[in-house]
Design a protein around this motif. Structure first.
Motif, PDB file in Angstrom:
ATOM      1  N   ASP A 283     -12.989  17.834 -67.822  1.00  0.00           N
ATOM      2  CA  ASP A 283     -11.662  17.310 -67.252  1.00  0.00           C
ATOM      3  C   ASP A 283     -12.245  16.285 -65.981  1.00  0.00           C
ATOM      4  OD1 ASP A 283     -10.070  18.296 -69.118  1.00  0.00           O
ATOM      5  OD2 ASP A 283      -9.745  19.926 -68.012  1.00  0.00           O
ATOM      6  N   THR A 284     -13.406  16.974 -65.561  1.00  0.00           N
ATOM      7  CA  THR A 284     -13.788  16.228 -64.453  1.00  0.00           C
ATOM      8  C   THR A 284     -14.609  14.748 -64.478  1.00  0.00           C
ATOM      9  OG1 THR A 284     -15.896  17.737 -64.653  1.00  0.00           O
ATOM     10  CG2 THR A 284     -14.038  18.684 -63.088  1.00  0.00           C
ATOM     11  N   SER A 285     -14.838  14.691 -65.753  1.00  0.00           N
ATOM     12  CA  SER A 285     -15.525  13.500 -66.323  1.00  0.00           C
ATOM     13  C   SER A 285     -14.441  12.193 -66.255  1.00  0.00           C
ATOM     14  CB  SER A 285     -16.179  13.632 -67.464  1.00  0.00           C
ATOM     15  OG  SER A 285     -17.413  14.548 -67.328  1.00  0.00           O
ATOM     16  N   GLY A 286     -14.690  11.256 -65.517  1.00  0.00           N
ATOM     17  CA  GLY A 286     -13.622  10.197 -65.375  1.00  0.00           C
ATOM     18  C   GLY A 286     -14.144   9.111 -66.452  1.00  0.00           C
ATOM     19  N   SER A 287     -13.116   8.113 -66.489  1.00  0.00           N
ATOM     20  CA  SER A 287     -13.235   7.111 -67.745  1.00  0.00           C
ATOM     21  C   SER A 287     -14.648   6.488 -67.797  1.00  0.00           C
ATOM     22  CB  SER A 287     -12.430   5.875 -67.727  1.00  0.00           C
ATOM     23  OG  SER A 287     -12.529   5.124 -68.430  1.00  0.00           O
ATOM     24  N   ALA A 288     -15.214   6.011 -66.500  1.00  0.00           N
ATOM     25  CA  ALA A 288     -16.619   5.554 -66.550  1.00  0.00           C
ATOM     26  C   ALA A 288     -17.697   6.264 -66.753  1.00  0.00           C
ATOM     27  CB  ALA A 288     -16.770   4.954 -65.091  1.00  0.00           C
ATOM     28  N   ALA A 289     -17.605   7.821 -66.345  1.00  0.00           N
ATOM     29  CA  ALA A 289     -18.665   8.424 -66.923  1.00  0.00           C
ATOM     30  C   ALA A 289     -18.680   8.744 -68.255  1.00  0.00           C
ATOM     31  CB  ALA A 289     -18.254   9.875 -66.303  1.00  0.00           C
ATOM     32  N   ARG A 290     -17.381   8.902 -68.780  1.00  0.00           N
ATOM     33  CA  ARG A 290     -17.390   8.806 -70.468  1.00  0.00           C
ATOM     34  C   ARG A 290     -17.938   7.807 -71.048  1.00  0.00           C
ATOM     35  NH1 ARG A 290     -12.929   9.773 -73.051  1.00  0.00           N
ATOM     36  NH2 ARG A 290     -13.805  11.493 -74.573  1.00  0.00           N
ATOM     37  N   ILE A 291     -17.805   6.652 -70.584  1.00  0.00           N
ATOM     38  CA  ILE A 291     -18.340   5.564 -71.011  1.00  0.00           C
ATOM     39  C   ILE A 291     -19.721   5.462 -71.382  1.00  0.00           C
ATOM     40  CG2 ILE A 291     -18.531   3.028 -70.883  1.00  0.00           C
ATOM     41  CD1 ILE A 291     -15.397   2.916 -69.830  1.00  0.00           C
ATOM     42  N   ARG A 292     -20.391   5.893 -69.889  1.00  0.00           N
ATOM     43  CA  ARG A 292     -21.728   6.031 -69.911  1.00  0.00           C
ATOM     44  C   ARG A 292     -22.352   6.969 -70.901  1.00  0.00           C
ATOM     45  NH1 ARG A 292     -20.611   5.016 -64.589  1.00  0.00           N
ATOM     46  NH2 ARG A 292     -20.342   7.302 -64.130  1.00  0.00           N
ATOM     47  N   LEU A 293     -21.494   8.054 -71.024  1.00  0.00           N
ATOM     48  CA  LEU A 293     -21.833   9.017 -71.848  1.00  0.00           C
ATOM     49  C   LEU A 293     -21.914   8.768 -73.300  1.00  0.00           C
ATOM     50  CD1 LEU A 293     -20.259  12.120 -70.101  1.00  0.00           C
ATOM     51  CD2 LEU A 293     -22.634  11.961 -70.478  1.00  0.00           C
ATOM     52  N   THR A 294     -20.989   7.905 -73.631  1.00  0.00           N
ATOM     53  CA  THR A 294     -20.830   7.421 -75.090  1.00  0.00           C
ATOM     54  C   THR A 294     -21.898   6.497 -75.343  1.00  0.00           C
ATOM     55  OG1 THR A 294     -18.500   7.714 -74.918  1.00  0.00           O
ATOM     56  CG2 THR A 294     -19.389   6.542 -76.786  1.00  0.00           C
ATOM     57  N   GLN A 295     -22.444   5.627 -74.462  1.00  0.00           N
ATOM     58  CA  GLN A 295     -23.453   4.662 -74.541  1.00  0.00           C
ATOM     59  C   GLN A 295     -24.707   5.363 -74.591  1.00  0.00           C
ATOM     60  OE1 GLN A 295     -22.525   2.594 -70.976  1.00  0.00           O
ATOM     61  NE2 GLN A 295     -21.697   0.590 -72.061  1.00  0.00           N
ATOM     62  N   ALA A 296     -24.904   6.761 -73.796  1.00  0.00           N
ATOM     63  CA  ALA A 296     -26.196   7.192 -74.093  1.00  0.00           C
ATOM     64  C   ALA A 296     -26.424   7.804 -75.391  1.00  0.00           C
ATOM     65  CB  ALA A 296     -26.195   8.279 -73.178  1.00  0.00           C
ATOM     66  N   LEU A 297     -25.208   8.102 -76.092  1.00  0.00           N
ATOM     67  CA  LEU A 297     -25.447   8.630 -77.572  1.00  0.00           C
ATOM     68  C   LEU A 297     -26.153   7.809 -78.418  1.00  0.00           C
ATOM     69  CD1 LEU A 297     -22.074   9.972 -78.073  1.00  0.00           C
ATOM     70  CD2 LEU A 297     -23.914  11.423 -77.649  1.00  0.00           C
ATOM     71  N   ALA A 298     -26.284   6.454 -77.972  1.00  0.00           N
ATOM     72  CA  ALA A 298     -26.915   5.661 -79.006  1.00  0.00           C
ATOM     73  C   ALA A 298     -28.289   5.755 -78.838  1.00  0.00           C
ATOM     74  CB  ALA A 298     -26.754   4.107 -78.305  1.00  0.00           C
ATOM     75  N   GLU A 299     -28.842   6.486 -77.741  1.00  0.00           N
ATOM     76  CA  GLU A 299     -30.491   6.664 -77.656  1.00  0.00           C
ATOM     77  C   GLU A 299     -30.797   7.936 -78.362  1.00  0.00           C
ATOM     78  OE1 GLU A 299     -32.256   4.467 -76.446  1.00  0.00           O
ATOM     79  OE2 GLU A 299     -30.764   3.186 -75.351  1.00  0.00           O
ATOM     80  N   MET A 300     -29.757   8.709 -78.707  1.00  0.00           N
ATOM     81  CA  MET A 300     -29.955   9.999 -79.523  1.00  0.00           C
ATOM     82  C   MET A 300     -30.390   9.749 -80.847  1.00  0.00           C
ATOM     83  SD  MET A 300     -29.753  11.833 -76.855  1.00  0.00           S
ATOM     84  CE  MET A 300     -29.636  10.647 -75.437  1.00  0.00           C
ATOM     85  N   PRO A 301     -31.075  10.695 -81.307  1.00  0.00           N
ATOM     86  CA  PRO A 301     -31.543  10.664 -82.962  1.00  0.00           C
ATOM     87  C   PRO A 301     -30.141  10.469 -83.805  1.00  0.00           C
ATOM     88  CG  PRO A 301     -32.680  12.441 -81.816  1.00  0.00           C
ATOM     89  CD  PRO A 301     -31.769  11.961 -80.845  1.00  0.00           C
ATOM     90  N   ARG A 302     -30.014   9.595 -84.584  1.00  0.00           N
ATOM     91  CA  ARG A 302     -29.143   9.066 -85.394  1.00  0.00           C
ATOM     92  C   ARG A 302     -28.355  10.241 -86.034  1.00  0.00           C
ATOM     93  NH1 ARG A 302     -25.683   4.722 -85.216  1.00  0.00           N
ATOM     94  NH2 ARG A 302     -24.583   4.674 -87.336  1.00  0.00           N
ATOM     95  N   THR A 303     -29.108  11.203 -86.642  1.00  0.00           N
ATOM     96  CA  THR A 303     -28.271  12.095 -87.278  1.00  0.00           C
ATOM     97  C   THR A 303     -27.375  13.212 -86.356  1.00  0.00           C
ATOM     98  OG1 THR A 303     -30.360  13.489 -87.295  1.00  0.00           O
ATOM     99  CG2 THR A 303     -29.867  12.379 -89.124  1.00  0.00           C
TER     100      THR A 303
END
Length: 328
Positions: A283-303
């Motif tokens: 709940d403490t993660s704001g919209s900007a933080a969640r956007i950055r976290l989503t973008q970071a998923l692109a760097e993770m192993p695809r599976t």
């Protein structure tokens, strides 16, 4: 009391007593039968007052003002004296440090000594270009001692000069590690940051251990640079700080890339993905933080990232959902 006796008892030479007389500081008030000058008890006490003030470093002119003006306020004079004394001590301390640096560099002969002094002048120049040239273009016969480089990099504010110093230190073979590591314990956050940035370009287990200690630093900039360096070295204790950097927006792109590389290890992939999911759900993660976290998923192993991204395509935050859709 005649001048010779006064000199013997006070320890002030007859020449200095005559000088005091000529300046009007201490003039003998009496005369003998033979018309010789004679000092009274008050005159002798004034001599001791003058000598006491001289021990504080006051000039004879200042002493005359202090003794002759009944309304004289010494605060400004003493304050100026303190400032001048501090400047003198600073100059002498700088000289002492230079002498120690020359001694530590163990130069051979006078040419070596002169070259080290030249290097010191260059590193202490107010001109950033000259400082940089001193680091990058030393004489072949006398390279810049690593200890001098270490001391300079901890105080260097110019980014170009600091980069040159770090480059030179990284090639010094770790000889200055003790000095740079001490900077990590400085009370000044800027010095700690410079120390961590310097260590990031050095190698070895001792360097890694110092950087690991810096993960506990109170300053986020110091922690972040330590985490980036440790992550590049494959040290997984940096993972929580790297995730926090993405949440906070501190070098989040670099942090995401490093986390992606670390997540390629199956032994730690689950932990990394779990931390990212927890932050996405917090709940403490704001919209900007969640956007950055989503973008970071692109760097993770695809599976590993794909199941999370699929869920995020239906996220209530339309921006997050759009990014997740683009990445799937």
């Amino acid at each position: 009391m005649l001048i010779g006796e006064v000199a013997r008892r006070s320890g002030v030479s007859t020449r200095m007593l005559r000088h005091y007389d000529s300046l009007g500081l201490v003039r003998p008030t009496g005369r003998t039968v033979g018309n010789y000058r004679e000092y009274s008890g008050d005159d002798i006490r004034r001599i001791f007052h003058v000598e006491s003030l001289r021990t504080l470093g006051l000039s004879l002119r200042d002493i005359g003002r202090a003794l002759q003006d009944p309304g004289f306020e010494p605060a400004a004079l003493v304050g100026d004296l303190i400032r001048r004394t501090e400047e003198r001590i600073a100059t002498e301390q700088e000289l002492l440090e230079r002498l120690r640096a020359v001694d530590a560099s163990a130069p051979l002969g006078w040419q070596g000594v002169l070259r080290i002094v030249e290097l010191l002048h260059g590193l202490n120049s107010p001109d950033a270009a000259r400082r940089q040239q001193t680091v990058l273009g030393p004489a072949e016969d006398v390279p810049v001692p690593a200890e001098l480089l270490a001391e300079a990099v901890l105080t260097e504010a110019d980014p170009n000069v600091a980069g040159a110093l770090r480059w030179a230190l990284a090639r010094s073979g770790g000889e200055a590690l003790t000095t740079v590591a001490a900077g990590v314990r400085s009370a000044d956050a800027e010095v700690r940051l410079r120390a961590v940035q310097t260590l990031a370009e050095m190698s070895g287990d001792e360097v890694t251990a110092v950087l690991a200690d810096a993960l506990k630093d109170q300053d986020p900039g110091v922690r972040g640079h330590a985490a980036l360096s440790l992550g590049r070295r494959g040290v997984y204790t940096a993972v929580p700080e790297l995730v926090a950097m993405i949440v906070d927006g501190r070098n989040d792109v670099d942090a995401g890339e490093i986390l992606g590389a670390l997540a390629c290890d199956p032994a730690h992939a689950g932990t990394i993905m779990g931390l990212l999911e927890d932050e996405l759900s917090a709940d403490t993660s704001g919209s900007a933080a969640r956007i950055r976290l989503t973008q970071a998923l692109a760097e993770m192993p695809r599976t590993l990232a794909e199941p999370i991204l699929n869920r995020l395509t239906r996220d209530a935050d339309t921006t997050v959902a759009l990014i997740a859709s683009t990445l799937t």
